[in-house]
Enzyme design. Sequence first.
Site, PDB file in Angstrom:
ATOM      1  N   GLN A   1       1.492  -1.170   0.287  1.00 58.35           N
ATOM      2  CA  GLN A   1       0.145  -0.299  -0.415  1.00 58.35           C
ATOM      3  C   GLN A   1       0.777   1.021   0.243  1.00 58.35           C
ATOM      4  OE1 GLN A   1      -3.261   0.755  -0.448  1.00 58.35           O
ATOM      5  NE2 GLN A   1      -2.679   3.133   0.438  1.00 58.35           N
TER       6      GLN A   1
ATOM      7  N   GLN B   1       0.049   4.689  -1.497  1.00 62.02           N
ATOM      8  CA  GLN B   1      -0.068   5.958  -0.588  1.00 62.02           C
ATOM      9  C   GLN B   1       0.178   5.814   0.543  1.00 62.02           C
ATOM     10  OE1 GLN B   1      -4.046   6.599  -1.975  1.00 62.02           O
ATOM     11  NE2 GLN B   1      -3.770   8.883  -1.701  1.00 62.02           N
TER      12      GLN B   1
ATOM     13  N   GLY C   1     -11.247   0.882   2.511  1.00 62.61           N
ATOM     14  CA  GLY C   1     -11.800   0.934   1.695  1.00 62.61           C
ATOM     15  C   GLY C   1     -11.576  -0.294   0.259  1.00 62.61           C
TER      16      GLY C   1
ATOM     17  N   MET D   1      -8.339   1.183  -3.106  1.00 61.63           N
ATOM     18  CA  MET D   1      -6.786   2.032  -3.274  1.00 61.63           C
ATOM     19  C   MET D   1      -7.474   1.650  -4.475  1.00 61.63           C
ATOM     20  SD  MET D   1      -4.474   3.764  -2.625  1.00 61.63           S
ATOM     21  CE  MET D   1      -3.900   4.273  -3.544  1.00 61.63           C
ATOM     22  N   GLU D   2      -6.711   3.300  -5.638  1.00 59.95           N
ATOM     23  CA  GLU D   2      -6.995   2.828  -7.269  1.00 59.95           C
ATOM     24  C   GLU D   2      -5.847   2.353  -7.637  1.00 59.95           C
ATOM     25  OE1 GLU D   2      -6.821   4.722  -4.670  1.00 59.95           O
ATOM     26  OE2 GLU D   2      -6.071   7.218  -5.301  1.00 59.95           O
ATOM     27  N   ASN D   3      -4.877   0.959  -7.368  1.00 59.58           N
ATOM     28  CA  ASN D   3      -4.458   0.624  -8.174  1.00 59.58           C
ATOM     29  C   ASN D   3      -4.057   0.663  -9.347  1.00 59.58           C
ATOM     30  OD1 ASN D   3      -2.699   1.245  -5.786  1.00 59.58           O
ATOM     31  ND2 ASN D   3      -3.401  -0.953  -4.925  1.00 59.58           N
TER      32      ASN D   3
ATOM     33  N   HIS E   1     -15.889   4.859  -6.863  1.00 60.65           N
ATOM     34  CA  HIS E   1     -15.101   5.420  -6.091  1.00 60.65           C
ATOM     35  C   HIS E   1     -13.830   5.073  -6.842  1.00 60.65           C
ATOM     36  CE1 HIS E   1     -13.340   8.721  -3.117  1.00 60.65           C
ATOM     37  NE2 HIS E   1     -12.024   7.583  -3.514  1.00 60.65           N
ATOM     38  N   GLU E   2     -13.011   4.059  -6.546  1.00 60.78           N
ATOM     39  CA  GLU E   2     -11.935   3.418  -7.359  1.00 60.78           C
ATOM     40  C   GLU E   2     -11.747   2.995  -8.138  1.00 60.78           C
ATOM     41  OE1 GLU E   2     -10.063   3.375  -5.322  1.00 60.78           O
ATOM     42  OE2 GLU E   2     -11.265   3.118  -3.261  1.00 60.78           O
TER      43      GLU E   2
ATOM     44  N   HIS F   1     -10.797   6.913 -10.009  1.00 60.12           N
ATOM     45  CA  HIS F   1      -9.425   7.209  -9.300  1.00 60.12           C
ATOM     46  C   HIS F   1      -9.320   7.327 -10.691  1.00 60.12           C
ATOM     47  CE1 HIS F   1      -8.790   8.714  -5.690  1.00 60.12           C
ATOM     48  NE2 HIS F   1      -9.571   7.846  -5.454  1.00 60.12           N
TER      49      HIS F   1
ATOM     50  N   GLU G   1      -9.630  13.078  -4.032  1.00 57.87           N
ATOM     51  CA  GLU G   1     -10.386  12.601  -3.428  1.00 57.87           C
ATOM     52  C   GLU G   1     -11.677  13.551  -3.442  1.00 57.87           C
ATOM     53  OE1 GLU G   1     -10.010   9.904  -3.324  1.00 57.87           O
ATOM     54  OE2 GLU G   1      -7.879   9.740  -2.375  1.00 57.87           O
TER      55      GLU G   1
ATOM     56  N   ASP H   1      -0.362  10.302   6.695  1.00 57.82           N
ATOM     57  CA  ASP H   1      -1.091   9.475   7.463  1.00 57.82           C
ATOM     58  C   ASP H   1      -2.077   9.792   8.849  1.00 57.82           C
ATOM     59  OD1 ASP H   1      -0.365   7.299   5.761  1.00 57.82           O
ATOM     60  OD2 ASP H   1       1.180   6.416   7.226  1.00 57.82           O
TER      61      ASP H   1
ATOM     62  N   TYR I   1     -12.159  14.932   0.641  1.00 55.72           N
ATOM     63  CA  TYR I   1     -13.035  14.283   0.258  1.00 55.72           C
ATOM     64  C   TYR I   1     -14.395  15.132  -0.534  1.00 55.72           C
ATOM     65  CZ  TYR I   1     -10.751  10.125   0.456  1.00 55.72           C
ATOM     66  OH  TYR I   1      -9.728   8.836   0.802  1.00 55.72           O
TER      67      TYR I   1
ATOM     68  N   ARG J   1      -9.634  -2.552   9.106  1.00 55.84           N
ATOM     69  CA  ARG J   1     -10.080  -0.908   7.688  1.00 55.84           C
ATOM     70  C   ARG J   1      -9.536  -0.050   9.197  1.00 55.84           C
ATOM     71  NH1 ARG J   1     -15.310  -0.239   4.269  1.00 55.84           N
ATOM     72  NH2 ARG J   1     -14.922   2.095   3.381  1.00 55.84           N
TER      73      ARG J   1
ATOM     74  N   LYS K   1     -11.327   3.209   8.803  1.00 55.96           N
ATOM     75  CA  LYS K   1     -11.847   3.885   8.459  1.00 55.96           C
ATOM     76  C   LYS K   1     -13.189   3.456   9.785  1.00 55.96           C
ATOM     77  CE  LYS K   1     -16.733   4.894   6.209  1.00 55.96           C
ATOM     78  NZ  LYS K   1     -17.298   4.443   5.350  1.00 55.96           N
TER      79      LYS K   1
HETATM   80  N1  BES Z   1      -6.883   7.365  -2.245  1.00 53.96           N
HETATM   81  C1  BES Z   1      -7.450   6.892  -1.103  1.00 53.96           C
HETATM   82  C2  BES Z   1      -7.247   5.574  -0.356  1.00 53.96           C
HETATM   83  C3  BES Z   1      -5.891   7.077   0.180  1.00 53.96           C
HETATM   84  C4  BES Z   1      -5.999   8.076   0.268  1.00 53.96           C
HETATM   85  C5  BES Z   1      -4.993   5.895   0.834  1.00 53.96           C
HETATM   86  C6  BES Z   1      -4.860   8.737   0.910  1.00 53.96           C
HETATM   87  C7  BES Z   1      -3.458   6.886   1.027  1.00 53.96           C
HETATM   88  C8  BES Z   1      -3.862   8.337   1.188  1.00 53.96           C
HETATM   89  C9  BES Z   1      -9.471   5.833  -1.467  1.00 53.96           C
HETATM   90  O1  BES Z   1      -9.189   5.904  -2.810  1.00 53.96           O
HETATM   91  C10 BES Z   1      -9.811   5.908  -0.640  1.00 53.96           C
HETATM   92  O2  BES Z   1     -10.782   6.883  -1.085  1.00 53.96           O
HETATM   93  N2  BES Z   1     -10.743   4.714  -0.515  1.00 53.96           N
HETATM   94  C11 BES Z   1     -11.533   5.214   0.394  1.00 53.96           C
HETATM   95  C12 BES Z   1     -13.361   5.043  -0.486  1.00 53.96           C
HETATM   96  C13 BES Z   1     -13.937   5.412   0.514  1.00 53.96           C
HETATM   97  C14 BES Z   1     -14.454   6.760   0.386  1.00 53.96           C
HETATM   98  C15 BES Z   1     -15.476   5.406  -0.717  1.00 53.96           C
HETATM   99  C16 BES Z   1     -11.582   3.993   1.615  1.00 53.96           C
HETATM  100  O3  BES Z   1     -10.774   3.407   1.227  1.00 53.96           O
HETATM  101  O4  BES Z   1     -12.774   3.736   3.021  1.00 53.96           O
HETATM  102 ZN    ZN Z   2     -10.609   8.194  -3.114  1.00 53.74          ZN
END
Ligand code: BES
Ligand code: ZN
Length: 651
Positions: free
Chosen positions: A186, A188, A315, A317-319, A342-343, A346, A365, A420, A428, A602, A604
């Site tokens: 991971q 980002q 949740g 990651m847009e690799n 969402h992904e 991106h 975002e 982080d 967002y 996760r 979140k």
């Molecule tokens: N790119 C992000 C995850 C991220 C952002 C990692 C900043 C590290 C630093 C990913 O696209 C994301 O936004 N994930 C969210 C999705 C949700 C908002 C639908 C998540 O993981 O909750």
């Molecule tokens: Zn995102």
Amino acid sequence: MLPRLLCTSLFVGTLALAGGCSKSEPPAEPEAKGETAAAQPADTAKQAPADKAPQSGVDYHSFANTDDYRVQHIDLDLNVDFERKVLEGEAKLQFKRLNDKNRPMILDTRGLEIESVKAGHGEKMDPVKFSMGEKDDHLGTPLKINLPKNATRVAIQYRTSPDASGVQWLEPQQTAGKEHPFLFTQAQAIHARSFVPLQDSPKVRITYNATIRTPEALRAVMSANNDPQAEKDGVYEFEMPQPIPSYLLALAVGDLEFKPMGERTGVYAEPSLLDAAAAEFEDTESMLEATEKVYGPYRWDRYDLLILPPSFPFGGMENPRLSFITPTVIAGDKSLVALIAHELAHSWSGNLVTNASWRDLWLNEGFTTYLTNRIMQNVYGDERYRMEMALGYDDLQADLKDKDDRDEIMAIDLRGRDPDEVFSNIPYEKGSLFLYELEQKVGRENFDQFLLDYFNNFAFQSITTEDFVKYLNETLLKQYPDKLDAERINEWIFEPGIPAGAPHPQSDAFTKLDPVRSQWLDGEIAAQDIDTGDWTFHQWKYFLDGMPEKLSEAQLKELDEVFGLTESQNNEVAFSWLMIAVRNNYQPAYQRLEQFLTGIGRNKFLRPLYRNLVETGQGELAKRIFENAKRGYHPLTVKVNSNIIYGDDGE
Ligand code: BES
Ligand code: ZN
């Protein structure tokens, strides 16, 4: 003999990343006013002089001297060693010289053990001198390489640390199949440097090729041209022809199988999850088509999903070409598939047009959150659209309640801070609400045209907030001078809070629940009299999140018994319920709480739950659960939650 500097803690195998180098040279000299952190000594680079605004386009989170050299292509050859938990091999970097000063090249690393460095032009490469600078807690350690005059390539032999911040090594026990180990990266925001030495800045774009060597039973996949037909022989070759920023470099290795979902879409997962995942996410192809219709062609060839084990800290990651997805959204009823939208989104906002520094994250975002809502509307209709928007708005309001003003600014000042630790809904939901206001003002069709042009104009470029504002000024503002004004746009982007008169998305499906909740709270109706038969997950979330701070034991019991909330298999519903349970010390849910905190990585979910425990005087319980669960957590999860629980980063 070549100079070889090794950091002590690389060898002791503790949780610490790198405890400082025993024979470190001073950090890179500030040789010119450049645009990266390396232009200043590390410790001053992260100081945030309160009186000065951060400079647009300066990446305060990279040591790399990107004004002298630009890496353009990387060839990786890595062995994946599950026994030692290391990636080991070579990274060959091809670069362009931006001046003829022949300064040492500075790359970002974190916890890497550098074996040797060669440099040269074309195929001929000779050993060169290199040294590690001083370690910075947030940024890692600069690697300084002395280059011969004509060099355009460096080849670095290295290995990662077993506790690399961007890599999680999972025991078989932590996977669905329980038979094979698993690895995922991971990158980002600034963790690519913990598994590849490179210019770890989103302003730099690279193409890459990779050879990945794994145990034979396992399959490797990357953010590149995956071949589901590739024979499982332990050697996997990848090519990524589109240039990407380093934070989109990604690798996973495990017992993975593939199932197609549509012509360009499919899913990789452990065998026991494959069918459920393919069914849950079967609308991915329609989402892809819906997005292309409005925002222009998908430029990355295939779009596949990779389902990770539950310790994945996000949740999704847009690799590129292969979004990494938490298994916790496989709810059985597609209720959480906005994550896929969402992904996928991106692929336009973020991967195609990229934030130039982490201050500009809202460009990734915020645009993506706006696009997500539009995709959801296209594929699932207006009602779903309004509910998703309203939940986002409520999340934003909740976040605004307890944020410092400086962290409510979209173009956030991150100097001296770890990205982080500053993760929030602001980039967002505030970003998305801003774009929604623009849409409302100029009309949807016109705004869609603007976005389509924006993606084409900046395709495969990294841009700053100021680049965006300039573009907006030259386009939409010129076209609709009577509808938009520059001052208000600045207020959205550079001021805290939400400008007065901003749109307030709402949903009838929600507002009709408000009187029901009130009546129940006032004892006018019983829980079992509430007709929840056709409630969607969104309505459950809205109903629960709108509960007051305190409920009585009898009320908690009634809700739980009638609606089976402690047993809910929808992780979002379970989370909302557990937040209520923690606030109210509702013991019957605590076993589920522990299981939830231990089984899912996760952030979140984990961050608010741990924070809630600590803030309500249940810190000892938080500690006990955390200490027990942390072996299974991702390094990032350990870092941010130990910060909450212990007020430090747990080292
Ligand atoms: N790119 C992000 C995850 C991220 C952002 C990692 C900043 C590290 C630093 C990913 O696209 C994301 O936004 N994930 C969210 C999705 C949700 C908002 C639908 C998540 O993981 O909750
Ligand atoms: Zn995102």
